[in-house]
Design a protein around this motif. Structure first.
Motif, mmCIF file in Angstrom:
data_model
loop_
_atom_site.group_PDB
_atom_site.id
_atom_site.type_symbol
_atom_site.label_atom_id
_atom_site.label_comp_id
_atom_site.label_asym_id
_atom_site.label_seq_id
_atom_site.Cartn_x
_atom_site.Cartn_y
_atom_site.Cartn_z
ATOM 1 N N ILE A 133 18.092 -81.710 15.148
ATOM 2 C CA ILE A 133 18.608 -80.480 14.547
ATOM 3 C C ILE A 133 17.717 -80.127 13.358
ATOM 4 C CG2 ILE A 133 20.242 -81.720 13.062
ATOM 5 C CD1 ILE A 133 22.167 -79.336 13.456
ATOM 6 N N GLY A 134 17.482 -78.849 13.187
ATOM 7 C CA GLY A 134 16.714 -78.389 12.038
ATOM 8 C C GLY A 134 17.652 -78.041 10.896
ATOM 9 N N LEU A 135 17.580 -78.809 9.800
ATOM 10 C CA LEU A 135 18.451 -78.573 8.655
ATOM 11 C C LEU A 135 17.677 -77.971 7.494
ATOM 12 C CD1 LEU A 135 20.523 -81.888 8.631
ATOM 13 C CD2 LEU A 135 21.242 -79.646 9.441
ATOM 14 N N ARG A 136 18.330 -77.082 6.769
ATOM 15 C CA ARG A 136 17.728 -76.496 5.570
ATOM 16 C C ARG A 136 17.852 -77.477 4.414
ATOM 17 N NH1 ARG A 136 20.835 -71.380 7.142
ATOM 18 N NH2 ARG A 136 19.303 -70.257 8.359
ATOM 19 N N LYS A 137 17.095 -77.232 3.357
ATOM 20 C CA LYS A 137 17.148 -78.076 2.161
ATOM 21 C C LYS A 137 18.589 -78.138 1.640
ATOM 22 C CE LYS A 137 15.136 -78.690 -2.377
ATOM 23 N NZ LYS A 137 14.309 -78.152 -3.414
ATOM 24 N N ASN A 138 19.059 -79.338 1.295
ATOM 25 C CA ASN A 138 20.396 -79.615 0.768
ATOM 26 C C ASN A 138 21.511 -79.493 1.805
ATOM 27 O OD1 ASN A 138 19.366 -80.120 -1.819
ATOM 28 N ND2 ASN A 138 19.435 -77.943 -2.316
ATOM 29 N N ASP A 139 21.199 -79.228 3.084
ATOM 30 C CA ASP A 139 22.205 -79.226 4.140
ATOM 31 C C ASP A 139 22.280 -80.622 4.751
ATOM 32 O OD1 ASP A 139 22.869 -76.610 3.837
ATOM 33 O OD2 ASP A 139 21.935 -75.893 5.680
ATOM 34 N N GLU A 140 23.432 -80.959 5.310
ATOM 35 C CA GLU A 140 23.581 -82.218 6.023
ATOM 36 C C GLU A 140 24.551 -82.040 7.172
ATOM 37 O OE1 GLU A 140 26.686 -84.944 3.749
ATOM 38 O OE2 GLU A 140 25.128 -84.256 2.370
ATOM 39 N N LEU A 141 24.361 -82.831 8.217
ATOM 40 C CA LEU A 141 25.260 -82.823 9.368
ATOM 41 C C LEU A 141 26.370 -83.819 9.079
ATOM 42 C CD1 LEU A 141 25.935 -81.943 12.266
ATOM 43 C CD2 LEU A 141 24.520 -83.843 13.060
ATOM 44 N N ARG A 142 27.626 -83.362 9.038
ATOM 45 C CA ARG A 142 28.744 -84.231 8.666
ATOM 46 C C ARG A 142 29.681 -84.543 9.827
ATOM 47 N NH1 ARG A 142 30.633 -83.658 3.239
ATOM 48 N NH2 ARG A 142 31.957 -85.379 3.848
ATOM 49 N N TRP A 143 29.794 -83.659 10.827
ATOM 50 C CA TRP A 143 30.743 -83.863 11.922
ATOM 51 C C TRP A 143 30.130 -83.442 13.235
ATOM 52 C CZ3 TRP A 143 31.802 -80.683 7.718
ATOM 53 C CH2 TRP A 143 32.573 -81.277 6.712
ATOM 54 N N VAL A 144 30.509 -84.150 14.276
ATOM 55 C CA VAL A 144 30.163 -83.794 15.650
ATOM 56 C C VAL A 144 31.436 -83.999 16.464
ATOM 57 C CG1 VAL A 144 28.764 -84.365 17.663
ATOM 58 C CG2 VAL A 144 27.768 -84.535 15.373
ATOM 59 N N ARG A 145 31.816 -83.032 17.249
ATOM 60 C CA ARG A 145 33.014 -83.137 18.078
ATOM 61 C C ARG A 145 32.660 -82.747 19.513
ATOM 62 N NH1 ARG A 145 34.517 -84.781 13.721
ATOM 63 N NH2 ARG A 145 36.333 -84.172 12.534
ATOM 64 N N LEU A 146 33.198 -83.475 20.464
ATOM 65 C CA LEU A 146 33.042 -83.152 21.872
ATOM 66 C C LEU A 146 34.089 -82.105 22.218
ATOM 67 C CD1 LEU A 146 31.552 -83.822 24.485
ATOM 68 C CD2 LEU A 146 33.285 -85.576 24.935
ATOM 69 N N SER A 147 33.650 -80.998 22.813
ATOM 70 C CA SER A 147 34.575 -79.894 23.094
ATOM 71 C C SER A 147 34.474 -79.462 24.550
ATOM 72 C CB SER A 147 34.267 -78.714 22.172
ATOM 73 O OG SER A 147 33.019 -78.155 22.513
ATOM 74 N N SER A 148 35.428 -78.627 24.936
ATOM 75 C CA SER A 148 35.469 -78.127 26.317
ATOM 76 C C SER A 148 34.576 -76.913 26.517
ATOM 77 C CB SER A 148 36.909 -77.754 26.671
ATOM 78 O OG SER A 148 37.291 -76.587 25.962
ATOM 79 N N GLY A 149 34.197 -76.269 25.439
ATOM 80 C CA GLY A 149 33.450 -75.014 25.532
ATOM 81 C C GLY A 149 34.352 -73.806 25.377
ATOM 82 N N ASN A 150 35.681 -74.025 25.441
ATOM 83 C CA ASN A 150 36.654 -72.934 25.325
ATOM 84 C C ASN A 150 37.701 -73.201 24.251
ATOM 85 O OD1 ASN A 150 35.737 -71.138 27.430
ATOM 86 N ND2 ASN A 150 36.316 -72.766 28.839
ATOM 87 N N ASP A 151 37.411 -74.100 23.330
ATOM 88 C CA ASP A 151 38.356 -74.438 22.271
ATOM 89 C C ASP A 151 38.185 -73.469 21.098
ATOM 90 O OD1 ASP A 151 39.272 -76.669 23.733
ATOM 91 O OD2 ASP A 151 37.662 -77.922 22.947
ATOM 92 N N GLU A 152 38.936 -73.723 20.033
ATOM 93 C CA GLU A 152 38.762 -72.974 18.787
ATOM 94 C C GLU A 152 38.247 -73.942 17.732
ATOM 95 O OE1 GLU A 152 42.578 -71.289 17.913
ATOM 96 O OE2 GLU A 152 42.357 -69.724 19.414
ATOM 97 N N ILE A 153 37.560 -73.411 16.750
ATOM 98 C CA ILE A 153 37.001 -74.203 15.658
ATOM 99 C C ILE A 153 37.647 -73.730 14.365
ATOM 100 C CG2 ILE A 153 34.900 -74.741 14.361
ATOM 101 C CD1 ILE A 153 33.370 -74.204 17.026
ATOM 102 N N MET A 154 37.998 -74.684 13.499
ATOM 103 C CA MET A 154 38.530 -74.344 12.179
ATOM 104 C C MET A 154 37.689 -75.074 11.144
ATOM 105 S SD MET A 154 42.326 -73.886 11.044
ATOM 106 C CE MET A 154 42.785 -73.366 9.417
ATOM 107 N N ILE A 155 37.179 -74.314 10.191
ATOM 108 C CA ILE A 155 36.352 -74.849 9.111
ATOM 109 C C ILE A 155 37.054 -74.528 7.803
ATOM 110 C CG2 ILE A 155 34.132 -74.662 7.920
ATOM 111 C CD1 ILE A 155 32.902 -73.812 10.606
ATOM 112 N N SER A 156 37.094 -75.499 6.889
ATOM 113 C CA SER A 156 37.681 -75.228 5.574
ATOM 114 C C SER A 156 36.715 -75.639 4.468
ATOM 115 C CB SER A 156 39.025 -75.946 5.412
ATOM 116 O OG SER A 156 38.841 -77.332 5.466
ATOM 117 N N THR A 157 36.916 -75.046 3.292
ATOM 118 C CA THR A 157 36.020 -75.283 2.166
ATOM 119 C C THR A 157 36.769 -75.876 0.978
ATOM 120 O OG1 THR A 157 36.293 -73.158 1.024
ATOM 121 C CG2 THR A 157 34.726 -73.213 2.872
#
Length: 174
Positions: A1-25
């Protein structure tokens, strides 16, 4: 994966392709969108924007809402760094377009601090427990049924009483 400066990959989830995603801050925003809005890309691509962040805000969680689950029985559990928390019915979070700034998920004040944890939980399994640990090592295990169900734009209730200067490090469902 190409990440920008100060970005990091924190989660990976296996999905069906038809699910919903919820992100919080940490700043109290959350967005719910359909997974189909995230297009397929090559292995080294950096991806697409899930949520537009305000200045000095950061993503603290990403959860999948499986299409096979009954959304009427799901709740959003949030916990703040100073020990306040709540559950809110998932139905109070409308499905939006990917890349927006989201909607308020918790009213943040000096009393609450920032959000540190968000999980999608089922009303059907309120016998599950929430395990909370503070930065100083204080630990609490409590039933999810003991945490109040409140609206999105509220502060929540005291889940754990912390010593002065201590904050929540993490929490998980067990």
């Amino acid at each position: 994966i190409g990440l920008r400066k100060n970005d990091e990959l924190r989660w990976v989830r296996l999905s069906s392709g038809n699910d919903e995603i919820m992100i919080s801050t940490a700043g109290g925003q959350a967005i719910r969108f359909r997974e189909t809005q995230v297009r397929s890309m090559g292995r080294t691509a950096s991806g697409v924007r899930g949520i537009r962040l305000k200045k000095n805000d950061e993503v603290i969680s990403m959860e999948l809402i499986e299409k096979s689950l009954d959304a009427k029985n799901l709740q959003v559990l949030v916990l703040s760094e100073l020990g306040l928390g709540k559950k809110t019915p998932l139905g109070e979070y409308k499905v939006q377009g990917r890349g927006g700034s989201g909607i308020k998920t918790m009213s943040l004040t000096k009393k609450t601090g920032k959000i540190v944890v968000m999980h999608i939980v089922s009303k059907a399994v309120e016998a599950d427990d929430l395990l909370v640990i503070s930065r100083a090592g204080q630990t609490l295990r409590t039933s999810l049924g003991q945490i109040s169900t409140l609206g999105r734009a509220t502060q929540g209730v005291r889940v754990i009483r912390l010593d002065e200067g201590d904050t929540i490090a993490s929490a998980t469902i067990v």
